[in-house]
Design a protein around this motif. Structure first.
Motif, short mmCIF file in Angstrom:
data_model
loop_
_atom_site.label_atom_id
_atom_site.label_comp_id
_atom_site.label_asym_id
_atom_site.label_seq_id
_atom_site.Cartn_x
_atom_site.Cartn_y
_atom_site.Cartn_z
N LYS A 1 -14.44 -1.31 -0.62
CA LYS A 1 -15.51 -0.51 -1.23
C LYS A 1 -15.36 -0.47 -2.74
O LYS A 1 -16.36 -0.60 -3.48
CB LYS A 1 -15.47 0.90 -0.65
CG LYS A 1 -16.58 1.80 -1.15
CD LYS A 1 -16.50 3.17 -0.50
CE LYS A 1 -17.60 4.09 -1.01
NZ LYS A 1 -17.54 5.42 -0.37
N ALA A 2 -14.13 -0.32 -3.21
CA ALA A 2 -13.90 -0.29 -4.66
C ALA A 2 -14.20 -1.65 -5.29
O ALA A 2 -14.71 -1.72 -6.41
CB ALA A 2 -12.47 0.13 -4.96
N GLN A 3 -13.88 -2.73 -4.57
CA GLN A 3 -14.18 -4.05 -5.11
C GLN A 3 -15.69 -4.27 -5.25
O GLN A 3 -16.15 -4.83 -6.25
CB GLN A 3 -13.58 -5.11 -4.19
CG GLN A 3 -12.06 -5.13 -4.18
CD GLN A 3 -11.52 -6.23 -3.30
OE1 GLN A 3 -12.09 -7.30 -3.21
NE2 GLN A 3 -10.42 -5.94 -2.63
N ARG A 4 -16.45 -3.82 -4.26
CA ARG A 4 -17.90 -3.96 -4.38
C ARG A 4 -18.44 -3.12 -5.53
O ARG A 4 -19.38 -3.55 -6.23
CB ARG A 4 -18.56 -3.52 -3.06
CG ARG A 4 -18.32 -4.49 -1.91
CD ARG A 4 -19.22 -4.15 -0.72
NE ARG A 4 -18.92 -2.84 -0.16
CZ ARG A 4 -18.08 -2.64 0.83
NH1 ARG A 4 -17.44 -3.67 1.38
NH2 ARG A 4 -17.87 -1.42 1.29
N ARG A 5 -17.88 -1.95 -5.75
CA ARG A 5 -18.33 -1.11 -6.86
C ARG A 5 -17.99 -1.76 -8.20
O ARG A 5 -18.78 -1.69 -9.15
CB ARG A 5 -17.69 0.27 -6.75
CG ARG A 5 -18.20 1.25 -7.79
CD ARG A 5 -17.71 2.67 -7.54
NE ARG A 5 -16.25 2.76 -7.64
CZ ARG A 5 -15.46 2.94 -6.60
NH1 ARG A 5 -15.97 3.02 -5.38
NH2 ARG A 5 -14.14 3.02 -6.75
N LYS A 6 -16.81 -2.38 -8.28
CA LYS A 6 -16.42 -3.05 -9.51
C LYS A 6 -17.35 -4.22 -9.82
O LYS A 6 -17.70 -4.48 -10.98
CB LYS A 6 -14.97 -3.53 -9.40
CG LYS A 6 -13.93 -2.44 -9.56
CD LYS A 6 -13.86 -1.94 -10.98
CE LYS A 6 -12.74 -0.92 -11.17
NZ LYS A 6 -12.68 -0.42 -12.55
N ARG B 1 0.79 -1.22 0.00
CA ARG B 1 0.00 0.00 0.00
C ARG B 1 0.84 1.28 0.00
O ARG B 1 0.38 2.31 -0.50
CB ARG B 1 -0.94 0.02 1.21
CG ARG B 1 -1.97 -1.10 1.20
CD ARG B 1 -2.89 -1.02 2.39
NE ARG B 1 -3.85 -2.11 2.41
CZ ARG B 1 -5.00 -2.11 1.72
NH1 ARG B 1 -5.32 -1.05 0.99
NH2 ARG B 1 -5.81 -3.13 1.77
N GLU C 1 -20.55 -3.06 -11.38
CA GLU C 1 -20.45 -2.56 -12.73
C GLU C 1 -20.34 -3.70 -13.73
O GLU C 1 -20.18 -4.87 -13.37
CB GLU C 1 -19.22 -1.64 -12.87
CG GLU C 1 -19.29 -0.40 -11.99
CD GLU C 1 -18.00 0.40 -12.06
OE1 GLU C 1 -17.05 -0.09 -12.72
OE2 GLU C 1 -17.94 1.48 -11.47
N ILE D 1 -6.61 -2.73 -3.71
CA ILE D 1 -7.96 -2.28 -4.02
C ILE D 1 -8.78 -2.40 -2.74
O ILE D 1 -8.84 -3.46 -2.12
CB ILE D 1 -8.61 -3.11 -5.14
CG1 ILE D 1 -7.75 -3.05 -6.41
CG2 ILE D 1 -10.01 -2.61 -5.44
CD1 ILE D 1 -8.29 -3.90 -7.54
N SER D 2 -9.39 -1.31 -2.33
CA SER D 2 -10.18 -1.31 -1.10
C SER D 2 -11.43 -2.16 -1.28
O SER D 2 -11.88 -2.44 -2.40
CB SER D 2 -10.56 0.11 -0.72
OG SER D 2 -11.40 0.69 -1.72
#
Length: 635
Positions: free
Chosen positions: A508-513, A281, A516, A505-506
């Protein structure tokens, strides 16, 4: 009531009536009974809160007040509005009483009430600062007492107070010194309780000082308490995404020091995860993390560079020339060195690297060769004390990444003028030594009983052979051939092994990906331009099974698990092939004649056997061939 619960329903009204009895002893006995019953389910006795509150403000019996305070404290989580009403009478008891038992129960109940006094709009009673100060001073007196029991109770009370007022220790320096002093107490229960309070004392300013003090306590600690010390240190540093850490290089040094502590095997996995997470990180600290991982893997002697860490290492039993490393940390160090092997030149340029012996042994030709020697050491796979198989698998994979970096750096700086070649590239002799070491040691790992280690070693060995690196003599001509082949295949190896560093990758970003749509794939043209296909020249050669350009020879029936056999006998007559007749026996024992014509296709004597591959009755020794004489289900 434990043996006959129904009796509680029959007699509970009489017990409640005893709370209003004129005789104090009857009231005291009723309070004792209800207090014992409330330990199981306090919510059932919430209607009795007014009666107990009346006793709290009117009774002068200390023993009964202890029970009343304890019961009301257990009712606060069930009815938070009760907390604000109890603050004043409990504070009066704390100020007036001299009985230690009642004093502690009143303070502890007050700390419980402080967790529920905040209203829904965020407001608090005006007397909260005075109540907090009263509780803190009272608990401090408990901790300062020479009685070990009172000292322990004081630490327990501080723990309850800090749940609602976490800044109490930060605003009172005398409290911090008192808690730190308890870490040296002879009683391990007191040390453990004090250790649990340190997380409330840590700030950006004093974190380094606290960790250094805890490192000193690790020296004298043993058993589970030593593991608790390490867990507390890591928890303080990693809390809230490392918000208290200013210098991550310092934290890497702390992790390296902890990795050499004996008796904390249960914390090895936590240390390894922290080490990888920081390197993953924090971009600026990656070269330093690579350097410290390099020390762990190949350097002899002390693996810490700072004087304070050396002193800690010596005090923990690490003599000069001897290095103990937790086995769980080795895969993390190997992954960091392999994943960020492109940063090795920058790591070598770090200040203080000149004082480190980066040679694995006397035969090491350079830093890349030393790492490959360490990651593929035969004694790790077949020695007296071999490494765990999962560690061996990580070592083999990252040894190839290091080799890829060596080839790429050598290719980039080939012929470059004005640069220090010792830092930015590796010589042809070092490349040759890397290849010889890999070809020699991977054969040993290919014999591993673990399928993961065996597969990675076999794949790596075949990849080396595919780029033209085969075992030959070590003459000067082979050195040049090895070096030239390595440089030619550098981009291919880099693309296959380390195309680009992994990125964190956080969650939150994984859930957003995931929500999509899937990303568009890379185009074939872009993928083709990244690879030097001339490194795979061997694919165009003709072999026993494949012709030029990869066209397969023969039919699928000619493939056997044991050896290649021909299923159809052919004879040449007038330049034409004629297929002989084959007898095929089905599983029921019946015989069907199958003929293969010259150009007319296949003719079967039975319509029940269609689209089936031709079988051969000459597959003796093939373990996957069902012999006609074998009954069904006997395989």
């Amino acid at each position: 009531f434990l043996k006959y619960p129904q009796g509680l329903r029959l007699s509970f009204d009489r017990i409640k009536a005893c709370l209003d009895d004129s005789h104090p002893s009857v009231v005291s006995c009723a309070v004792n009974v209800i207090t014992e019953l409330s330990d199981v389910n306090p919510k059932n006795y919430l209607p009795l809160a007014p009666a107990f509150f009346k006793l709290l403000t009117s009774s002068a019996n200390n023993w009964m007040l202890i029970k009343v305070v304890k019961l009301l404290g257990s009712l606060v989580p069930e009815e938070p509005r009760l907390a604000r009403k109890l603050l004043e009478p409990l504070s009066n008891i704390v100020k007036a009483t001299h009985a230690k038992s009642l004093l502690y129960e009143a303070v502890y109940a007050t700390t419980l009430c402080l967790q529920y006094v905040k209203k829904s709009d965020g407001s608090q009673p005006a007397n909260i600062p005075q109540v907090v100060e009263l509780c803190a001073s009272t608990l401090r007196n408990f901790v300062q007492d020479s009685d070990q029991n009172l000292k322990y109770l004081g630490l327990v009370g501080f723990g309850s107070l800090l749940e609602s007022q976490p800044k109490v220790l930060m605003s009172h320096s005398e409290h911090r010194g008192l808690i730190l002093k308890c870490l040296s107490d002879e009683d391990v229960t007191i040390r453990t309780r004090a250790l649990g309070l340190l997380k409330f004392m840590a700030t950006e300013r004093n974190l380094v000082e606290l960790i250094n003090q805890l490192l000193g306590h690790v020296e004298a600690a043993s058993g589970q308490y030593r593991c608790d010390l390490v867990a507390t240190m890591i928890g303080m540093c990693s809390s809230n995404k490392y918000e208290l850490i200013v210098d991550f290089s310092w934290y890497v040094d702390v992790l390296v020091t902890l990795s050499g502590v004996r008796g904390i095997e249960g914390q090895g996995e936590v240390i390894a995860k922290q080490w990888m997470d920081v390197a993953w990180r924090v971009l600026p600290v990656r070269p330093y993390a690579v350097r410290r991982s390099l020390e762990i893997l190949v350097c002899r002697g002390q693996g810490v560079s700072e004087t304070s860490e050396n002193e800690v290492g010596e005090s923990l039993g690490h003599s000069e020339g001897e290095r103990y490393i937790l086995s769980e940390v080795l895969p993390a160090a190997a992954w960091i060195v392999g994943e960020y092997s492109h940063l090795l030149p920058e790591a070598l340029a770090e200040e203080g690297m000149d004082n480190i012996d980066s040679q694995y042994d006397s035969s090491s030709k350079g830093i890349y060769h030393s790492l490959i020697q360490s990651l593929t050491a035969p004694t790790d796979a077949a020695g007296i004390n071999p490494l765990p198989c999962d560690t061996q698998a990580v070592f083999v994979q990252n040894a190839m990444k290091v080799f890829s970096a060596a080839c790429h750096h050598s290719y980039q700086t080939d012929g470059t003028q004005g640069m220090d070649a010792n830092e930015l590239s590796c010589s042809d002799a070092e490349l040759n030594a890397c290849v010889v070491t890999l070809l020699k040691n991977l054969v040993i790992y290919m014999e591993s009983p673990d399928v993961e280690v065996k597969e990675r070693a076999f794949t790596s060995y075949q990849l080396l052979q595919c780029i033209g690196l085969e075992t030959t003599n070590n003459g000067s001509s082979s050195v040049q051939n090895y070096a030239s082949n390595c440089k030619a295949a550098s981009s291919t190896l880099k693309y296959l092994l380390t195309p680009e560093p992994m990125k964190p990758i956080s969650a939150k970003a994984q859930r957003r990906k995931l929500a999509e749509a899937p990303p568009s794939p890379i185009s074939v043209q872009e993928w083709d331009n990244e690879i030097q296909w001339n490194a795979f020249w061997f694919l165009d050669e003709e072999t026993a099974c494949f012709g030029k350009n990869g066209v397969p020879k023969g039919t699928i029936e000619s493939v056997s698990f044991t050896k290649q056999q021909s299923t159809v006998e052919t004879s040449v007559t007038d330049g034409k092939h004629k297929d002989r007749f084959l007898d095929i026996t089905d599983r029921q024992g019946g015989t069907e004649a199958t003929s293969f014509g010259n150009d007319t296709g296949c003719h079967f004597s039975s319509t029940n056997f269609t689209n089936a591959p031709a079988a051969s009755n000459r597959r003796d020794g093939d373990p996957f061939y069902l012999h006609p004489s074998t009954p069904r289900g006997s395989l």
